[in-house]
Design a protein around this motif. Sequence first.
Motif, PDB file in Angstrom:
ATOM      1  N   UNK A  38      35.091  32.948  44.543  1.00 21.33           N
ATOM      2  CA  UNK A  38      34.809  33.829  43.410  1.00 21.33           C
ATOM      3  C   UNK A  38      34.258  35.160  43.901  1.00 21.33           C
ATOM      4  N   UNK A  39      34.514  36.223  43.153  1.00 17.36           N
ATOM      5  CA  UNK A  39      33.960  37.530  43.486  1.00 17.36           C
ATOM      6  C   UNK A  39      32.435  37.435  43.367  1.00 17.36           C
ATOM      7  N   UNK A  40      31.680  37.791  44.388  1.00 16.31           N
ATOM      8  CA  UNK A  40      30.261  37.442  44.441  1.00 16.31           C
ATOM      9  C   UNK A  40      29.383  38.124  43.399  1.00 16.31           C
ATOM     10  N   UNK A  41      29.675  39.354  43.036  1.00 18.39           N
ATOM     11  CA  UNK A  41      28.816  40.056  42.089  1.00 18.39           C
ATOM     12  C   UNK A  41      28.989  39.541  40.668  1.00 18.39           C
ATOM     13  N   UNK A  42      30.249  39.316  40.278  1.00 24.05           N
ATOM     14  CA  UNK A  42      30.568  38.968  38.894  1.00 24.05           C
ATOM     15  C   UNK A  42      30.684  37.475  38.641  1.00 24.05           C
ATOM     16  N   UNK A  43      30.989  36.710  39.678  1.00 22.75           N
ATOM     17  CA  UNK A  43      31.304  35.294  39.501  1.00 22.75           C
ATOM     18  C   UNK A  43      32.692  35.060  38.959  1.00 22.75           C
ATOM     19  N   UNK A  44      33.428  36.124  38.697  1.00 20.95           N
ATOM     20  CA  UNK A  44      34.783  36.028  38.140  1.00 20.95           C
ATOM     21  C   UNK A  44      35.770  35.610  39.228  1.00 20.95           C
ATOM     22  N   UNK A  45      36.963  35.235  38.797  1.00 25.06           N
ATOM     23  CA  UNK A  45      38.004  34.830  39.737  1.00 25.06           C
ATOM     24  C   UNK A  45      38.707  36.053  40.298  1.00 25.06           C
ATOM     25  N   UNK A  46      38.775  36.130  41.620  1.00 26.34           N
ATOM     26  CA  UNK A  46      39.595  37.175  42.225  1.00 26.34           C
ATOM     27  C   UNK A  46      41.066  36.939  41.869  1.00 26.34           C
ATOM     28  N   UNK A  47      41.791  38.025  41.724  1.00 28.82           N
ATOM     29  CA  UNK A  47      43.211  37.927  41.376  1.00 28.82           C
ATOM     30  C   UNK A  47      43.977  37.090  42.382  1.00 28.82           C
ATOM     31  N   UNK A  48      43.752  37.354  43.663  1.00 31.28           N
ATOM     32  CA  UNK A  48      44.452  36.623  44.717  1.00 31.28           C
ATOM     33  C   UNK A  48      43.690  36.809  46.024  1.00 31.28           C
ATOM     34  N   UNK A  93      28.248  39.706  33.378  1.00 35.87           N
ATOM     35  CA  UNK A  93      29.202  40.713  33.862  1.00 35.87           C
ATOM     36  C   UNK A  93      30.112  41.186  32.736  1.00 35.87           C
ATOM     37  N   UNK A  94      30.691  40.249  31.987  1.00 37.82           N
ATOM     38  CA  UNK A  94      31.612  40.615  30.918  1.00 37.82           C
ATOM     39  C   UNK A  94      30.935  41.459  29.846  1.00 37.82           C
ATOM     40  N   UNK A  95      29.661  41.200  29.601  1.00 38.98           N
ATOM     41  CA  UNK A  95      28.939  41.949  28.575  1.00 38.98           C
ATOM     42  C   UNK A  95      28.815  43.431  28.922  1.00 38.98           C
ATOM     43  N   UNK A  96      28.852  43.746  30.218  1.00 39.75           N
ATOM     44  CA  UNK A  96      28.750  45.134  30.645  1.00 39.75           C
ATOM     45  C   UNK A  96      30.056  45.744  31.110  1.00 39.75           C
ATOM     46  N   UNK A  97      31.134  44.971  31.084  1.00 40.82           N
ATOM     47  CA  UNK A  97      32.428  45.451  31.574  1.00 40.82           C
ATOM     48  C   UNK A  97      33.133  46.290  30.513  1.00 40.82           C
ATOM     49  N   UNK A 103      38.580  44.048  23.409  1.00 46.46           N
ATOM     50  CA  UNK A 103      39.489  43.371  24.338  1.00 46.46           C
ATOM     51  C   UNK A 103      39.273  43.880  25.763  1.00 46.46           C
ATOM     52  N   UNK A 104      39.569  43.027  26.724  1.00 44.66           N
ATOM     53  CA  UNK A 104      39.383  43.349  28.132  1.00 44.66           C
ATOM     54  C   UNK A 104      40.697  43.771  28.782  1.00 44.66           C
TER      55      UNK A 104
END
Length: 423
Positions: A38-48, A93-97, A103-104
């Motif tokens: 996972x991307x370390x700052x956001x915890x989100x999934x990296x694209x690839x 992260x999503x709250x500040x993106x 929509x994202x």
Amino acid sequence: MGIISKNKIQKSNQERLSDEALLELVQQRTFRYFRDFAEPNSGMARERNRDTFQNVVTTGGSGFGVMAVIVATERKWITRNEAVIRIKQILSFLSGADRYHGAFAHWIDGNTGKTVPFSKKDNGADLVETSFLFQGLLTARQYFTKRNKDEKWIRETITSLWEQVEWQWFTRGRDVLYWHWSPEHQWKMNLKIEGYNEALITYILAAASPQHAISRDVYDSGWARNDSMKNGRTFYDVQLPLGPDFGGPLFFAHFGFAGLDPRGLKDRFADYGKQNLAHVKINYRYCIDNPSGFKGYGKESWGLSACDYKKRYHEQSPLKDNGTICCSAALASMPYTPKESMAALRYFYEELSSKIFGEYGFTDSFNQTHNWHADSYLAINQGITILMIENYRTGLLWNLFMSDPDIKSGLSRLGFRSPWLTK
């Protein structure tokens, strides 16, 4: 006694795994993509897993990643507290993106929360990717139900994000949803979300919105195109209710159904359990027939979907076939064709594991005609593999998502029937 090679010992060990043990191994290994990579700052999934994508996170793939965290929690690969920490990180992260009428974007910079353009004009809202994200978030809202401070915060934050998506605004005042909007290019991409493809979930979520719901007319006229999405023709002795001839790529039967339970799901256009089963059977039988004579196609090696081939991402289907098998295509079809999918899983693992089974599970794809095997992993394909195998094993994600009151409301608004609407 002769000398037994290391490869034969390894193969012997693999063959001793039961079906359940093999499914567990594949799911758990694949989960590493969302836990360790996972991307370390956001915890989100990296694209690839390529250097140029180190900080690029994917909205839809992260929705699948959220659901994968739930699977991992239930299967005791991580603790509930670890899951709570990760989901809170993602939600913060999503709250500040960047968001566009709630929509994202398809891609986001995991460090800054700013939009990363997916293409020249696609640098704003992506409504379909947003729907894959909220399929995961609403599933999480149903799962994290404890009364403690952290889980209450998770539920409240998901609800806040969910209620801010202006689904109806994306109709432009017409009877159809539009896929993209950009502050710079506005509606210039002009892509209607029309059926049949992977975006049924988008219309269901749009109808389920407590604040910005679409009408049934938008679904009937826009998505279903007043019956024009129907097919009804027969391919390989299987009648296909909806969509393009031969069904299209298999992700149509997967991405939107990670949470949406197709079993007994019906409207005036189709029975979606039968639709998905027909789609997978046609894809499977096409690979057995193998009209182009590609090397390796057969009962144990099948599955055409969107995946990598060499340095490009391709949409594979019976009408667009270059000999590339997408690993997630057969594996994510497990709820529909368990026998055929298990045969593919055993072949991928027992015969090809040295080439395609790695740190994060199976790599994306392979092409035996050209002796090519991917070294890439894509978040969306890794995620759907975990989730659909879990739905086959326990129905976990279907049970959570379909129990959401907003989802039930959306399905009813659009005229659906489902066993979940009587529970």
